[in-house]
Design a protein around this motif. Structure first.
Motif, mmCIF file in Angstrom:
data_model
loop_
_atom_site.group_PDB
_atom_site.id
_atom_site.type_symbol
_atom_site.label_atom_id
_atom_site.label_comp_id
_atom_site.label_asym_id
_atom_site.label_seq_id
_atom_site.Cartn_x
_atom_site.Cartn_y
_atom_site.Cartn_z
ATOM 1 N N THR A 199 -40.233 -20.636 -36.215
ATOM 2 C CA THR A 199 -40.486 -20.627 -35.145
ATOM 3 C C THR A 199 -41.487 -20.946 -35.097
ATOM 4 O OG1 THR A 199 -38.386 -19.601 -35.371
ATOM 5 C CG2 THR A 199 -40.346 -18.635 -33.130
ATOM 6 N N PHE A 200 -43.036 -20.909 -35.673
ATOM 7 C CA PHE A 200 -44.040 -21.005 -34.681
ATOM 8 C C PHE A 200 -44.529 -21.949 -35.083
ATOM 9 C CE2 PHE A 200 -43.631 -17.037 -37.640
ATOM 10 C CZ PHE A 200 -43.764 -15.866 -36.624
ATOM 11 N N GLN A 201 -43.982 -22.884 -35.792
ATOM 12 C CA GLN A 201 -44.399 -24.566 -35.983
ATOM 13 C C GLN A 201 -43.895 -25.153 -34.977
ATOM 14 O OE1 GLN A 201 -43.900 -25.902 -40.280
ATOM 15 N NE2 GLN A 201 -47.091 -25.841 -40.150
ATOM 16 N N HIS A 202 -42.526 -24.813 -34.528
ATOM 17 C CA HIS A 202 -41.772 -26.033 -33.747
ATOM 18 C C HIS A 202 -42.571 -25.365 -32.186
ATOM 19 C CE1 HIS A 202 -38.942 -27.321 -30.388
ATOM 20 N NE2 HIS A 202 -38.534 -26.028 -30.252
ATOM 21 N N SER A 203 -43.287 -24.085 -31.894
ATOM 22 C CA SER A 203 -43.810 -23.817 -31.199
ATOM 23 C C SER A 203 -45.498 -24.398 -30.496
ATOM 24 C CB SER A 203 -44.217 -22.521 -30.926
ATOM 25 O OG SER A 203 -43.121 -21.117 -30.606
ATOM 26 N N VAL A 204 -45.636 -24.288 -31.821
ATOM 27 C CA VAL A 204 -46.821 -25.310 -31.891
ATOM 28 C C VAL A 204 -46.872 -26.807 -32.014
ATOM 29 C CG1 VAL A 204 -49.204 -26.124 -33.161
ATOM 30 C CG2 VAL A 204 -48.264 -23.480 -33.273
ATOM 31 N N ASN A 205 -45.873 -27.343 -32.697
ATOM 32 C CA ASN A 205 -45.430 -28.682 -31.885
ATOM 33 C C ASN A 205 -44.820 -29.452 -30.997
ATOM 34 O OD1 ASN A 205 -45.993 -29.611 -35.360
ATOM 35 N ND2 ASN A 205 -44.416 -29.243 -35.535
ATOM 36 N N VAL A 206 -44.851 -27.934 -30.304
ATOM 37 C CA VAL A 206 -44.153 -28.607 -28.905
ATOM 38 C C VAL A 206 -45.261 -28.281 -27.931
ATOM 39 C CG1 VAL A 206 -43.055 -27.892 -26.855
ATOM 40 C CG2 VAL A 206 -41.944 -27.748 -28.955
ATOM 41 N N GLU A 223 -55.156 -29.382 -16.963
ATOM 42 C CA GLU A 223 -53.284 -30.062 -17.354
ATOM 43 C C GLU A 223 -53.067 -30.126 -18.482
ATOM 44 O OE1 GLU A 223 -52.467 -32.891 -13.302
ATOM 45 O OE2 GLU A 223 -54.872 -32.979 -14.523
ATOM 46 N N VAL A 224 -54.462 -30.708 -19.140
ATOM 47 C CA VAL A 224 -53.455 -31.254 -20.365
ATOM 48 C C VAL A 224 -54.025 -29.400 -21.834
ATOM 49 C CG1 VAL A 224 -54.421 -32.252 -23.361
ATOM 50 C CG2 VAL A 224 -54.537 -33.233 -20.884
ATOM 51 N N GLU A 225 -54.598 -28.803 -21.151
ATOM 52 C CA GLU A 225 -54.845 -27.406 -21.671
ATOM 53 C C GLU A 225 -53.740 -26.974 -21.664
ATOM 54 O OE1 GLU A 225 -58.424 -24.985 -20.797
ATOM 55 O OE2 GLU A 225 -59.334 -27.200 -22.613
ATOM 56 N N GLU A 226 -52.811 -26.659 -19.746
ATOM 57 C CA GLU A 226 -51.894 -25.955 -19.064
ATOM 58 C C GLU A 226 -50.946 -26.264 -19.930
ATOM 59 O OE1 GLU A 226 -49.464 -26.088 -14.719
ATOM 60 O OE2 GLU A 226 -51.890 -24.654 -15.154
ATOM 61 N N CYS A 227 -50.670 -27.975 -20.437
ATOM 62 C CA CYS A 227 -49.339 -28.556 -21.211
ATOM 63 C C CYS A 227 -48.850 -27.347 -22.596
ATOM 64 C CB CYS A 227 -49.363 -29.825 -20.992
ATOM 65 S SG CYS A 227 -48.434 -30.958 -19.794
ATOM 66 N N GLY A 228 -50.291 -27.643 -23.027
ATOM 67 C CA GLY A 228 -50.438 -27.001 -24.152
ATOM 68 C C GLY A 228 -49.958 -25.631 -25.103
ATOM 69 N N LEU A 229 -50.507 -25.261 -23.468
ATOM 70 C CA LEU A 229 -50.015 -23.261 -23.553
ATOM 71 C C LEU A 229 -48.920 -22.829 -23.609
ATOM 72 C CD1 LEU A 229 -53.853 -21.942 -21.702
ATOM 73 C CD2 LEU A 229 -52.904 -21.391 -23.639
ATOM 74 N N ALA A 230 -48.268 -24.297 -22.501
ATOM 75 C CA ALA A 230 -47.003 -23.625 -21.863
ATOM 76 C C ALA A 230 -46.190 -24.555 -23.275
ATOM 77 C CB ALA A 230 -46.904 -24.956 -20.712
ATOM 78 N N GLY A 231 -46.490 -25.301 -23.818
ATOM 79 C CA GLY A 231 -45.513 -25.552 -25.440
ATOM 80 C C GLY A 231 -45.695 -24.305 -26.857
ATOM 81 N N PHE A 232 -46.527 -23.972 -26.461
ATOM 82 C CA PHE A 232 -47.046 -22.786 -27.551
ATOM 83 C C PHE A 232 -46.233 -21.972 -27.128
ATOM 84 C CE2 PHE A 232 -51.612 -23.780 -29.693
ATOM 85 C CZ PHE A 232 -51.326 -24.761 -29.777
ATOM 86 N N LEU A 233 -46.146 -21.527 -25.291
ATOM 87 C CA LEU A 233 -45.258 -20.309 -25.339
ATOM 88 C C LEU A 233 -44.357 -20.179 -24.692
ATOM 89 C CD1 LEU A 233 -48.427 -18.979 -23.410
ATOM 90 C CD2 LEU A 233 -47.579 -17.803 -25.714
ATOM 91 N N ALA A 316 -40.859 -33.438 -24.921
ATOM 92 C CA ALA A 316 -41.603 -32.742 -26.516
ATOM 93 C C ALA A 316 -40.557 -32.037 -26.732
ATOM 94 C CB ALA A 316 -43.176 -31.813 -25.528
ATOM 95 N N ASP A 317 -39.895 -30.674 -26.317
ATOM 96 C CA ASP A 317 -39.044 -29.524 -26.838
ATOM 97 C C ASP A 317 -37.937 -30.474 -27.612
ATOM 98 O OD1 ASP A 317 -38.458 -27.213 -28.229
ATOM 99 O OD2 ASP A 317 -37.115 -26.808 -26.101
#
Length: 436
Positions: A199-206, A223-233, A316-317
């Motif tokens: 669960t944790f690694q899938h979130s970080v990988n996305v 924008e890149v940071e927002e994509c990263g945060l959205a993937g993490f969460l 990514a997901d």
């Protein structure tokens, strides 16, 4: 091509000599300035297509831009040794680097400190802005920090608390900076698969894949940071779904599926309560299962306007989920995953974003296990659109099927080898991630 190789070797030779000879001449002496002026000219030629010039060391192999030196002459070996002693993975030389910048770099490189961080601080204090230091394993370290940060957030929510997002925001900022400099460098991180920690690694990988994709599309750092945060969460809402449903092998019942479909709404509500996380992230979390054709869930949100971030996270997901081993699914090989992604275009996925993702990953994405025409087995390090199939691979198995004790980094562009097929890592018993 040969001229480029000669220029790259000459630049590295001059840099190595300048570090070795630092302090032999007083500042401004003509004899001390000549090598730096030649380095300036060489960098202009190597950077004629624009962009940064990277000098990096991977597994003892020096690269200068696209050129690799597998059997380096003595001056280049001295440069490799110096970088490794100081735990420096590489140097990034931006367009516009001049003699004063290079003299500061060589003086600091010649000094006794064994820390890459000291070099970074020294360059900053001297006002050198066009040379950056790549610390050893900095991306891997940041990735592990990200997994730890996401784990903490999931656990805090599981206890009914609103988590502190500060640590995650810091990690995402670091990864976003790396994504903008070199999107493809992040792709290898998404190979790390710890199935006890899915669960944790899938979130970080996305998050990592989303940042790489966003950066490759020319987006800015915010924008890149927002994509990263959205993937993490994106899956944070699953903390409010019954664990028996989350961990059930096989198909969910209709009632269980209805419960699972609530996780985007749960997630968006959680994200909105997290300090410092932009509203756009909550919107992307809500919309990552809406689908491009608007046939997804939650049904009430199908008519909402969702931005590019949710579409990037969806791609990514999809990719990480299909290439990961789970209790109900055998992982797909990268080419199989790409075929499935193509099939999803116009349905669940946006075709323009899928096209960009495929350009980023290449025919043989980073981490693919492949067979060469020499019958050797290798792991793709740097993808390429060239006919050979990849720019750089790491050969891990000899033509007779024996694992190599010391895997060999090889440039297919210069070696003449070609990729002939993909290989299933599970069949060969090879953990691809250990080679990164």
């Amino acid at each position: 091509m040969i001229d480029g190789l000669q220029h790259a070797q000459r630049l590295a030779t001059l840099l190595s000599g300048a570090i070795k000879g630092a302090g032999l001449y007083p500042p401004g002496h003509p004899a001390s300035l000549q090598p730096f002026r030649e380095m300036e000219a060489l960098m202009l030629m190597l950077q004629r297509n624009g962009g940064d010039l990277r000098l990096a060391v991977v597994d003892g192999v020096l690269s200068v831009g696209e050129h690799l030196f597998f059997a380096p002459p003595a001056p280049l070996q001295e440069l490799i040794n110096r970088l490794e002693e100081k735990k420096i993975a590489g140097l990034i030389l931006k367009p516009g680097v001049l003699t004063p910048d290079l003299t500061v770099l060589t003086r600091l490189m010649a000094e006794g400190s064994d820390e890459a961080g000291d070099l970074t601080r020294g360059l900053k204090e001297a006002g050198v802005k066009l040379i950056e230091v790549m610390e050893e394993n900095s991306l891997s370290h940041t990735y592990n920090e990200a997994v730890s940060a996401v784990r903490d957030i999931f656990e805090e929510i599981g206890k009914g608390r609103i988590p502190n997002s500060r640590r995650m925001l810091t990690v995402v900022s670091s990864l976003a900076s790396a994504a903008i400099k070199e999107p493809a460098a992040l792709l290898g991180l998404a190979l790390i698969k710890d199935y006890d920690n899915y669960t944790f690694q899938h979130s970080v990988n996305v998050g990592v894949l989303s940042m790489a994709l966003s950066a490759s599309m020319g987006h800015g750092e915010i924008e890149v940071e927002e994509c990263g945060l959205a993937g993490f969460l994106h899956d944070i809402g699953k903390t409010r779904v019954d664990k028996d449903i989350l961990n059930k092998p096989g198909k969910l019942s209709s009632d269980e599926f209805l419960e699972m479909r609530k996780h985007p709404e749960f997630g968006a509500a959680i994200v909105r309560e997290m300090e410092g996380v932009p509203e756009g992230v909550a919107e992307a979390v809500l919309g990552h299962h809406i689908r491009y054709d608007r046939a997804g869930y939650p049904e009430w949100a199908r008519e909402k306007e969702f931005g590019t971030t949710s579409k990037i996270v969806a791609v990514a997901d999809f990719y990480d989920a299909t290439t990961t081993l789970r209790s109900y699914q055998r992982p797909m090989l990268p080419d199989q995953a790409m075929k499935e992604i193509r099939k999803a275009v116009g349905g669940s996925l946006d075709g323009a974003i899928v096209e960009r993702f495929m350009e980023l990953t290449g025919k043989y994405p980073t981490g693919s296990l492949v067979r060469l025409d020499s019958n050797e087995i290798a792991v793709v390090f740097s993808p390429s659109s060239q006919p050979c199939g990849a720019a750089v691979v790491k050969v891990v198995m000899d033509p007779h099927g024996s694992l190599l004790e010391n895997p060999e980094l090889r440039s297919l562009i210069t070696s003449g080898d070609n990729i002939v097929d993909l290989v299933d890592p599970l069949v060969k018993g090879i953990d691809v991630a250990q080679y990164f």
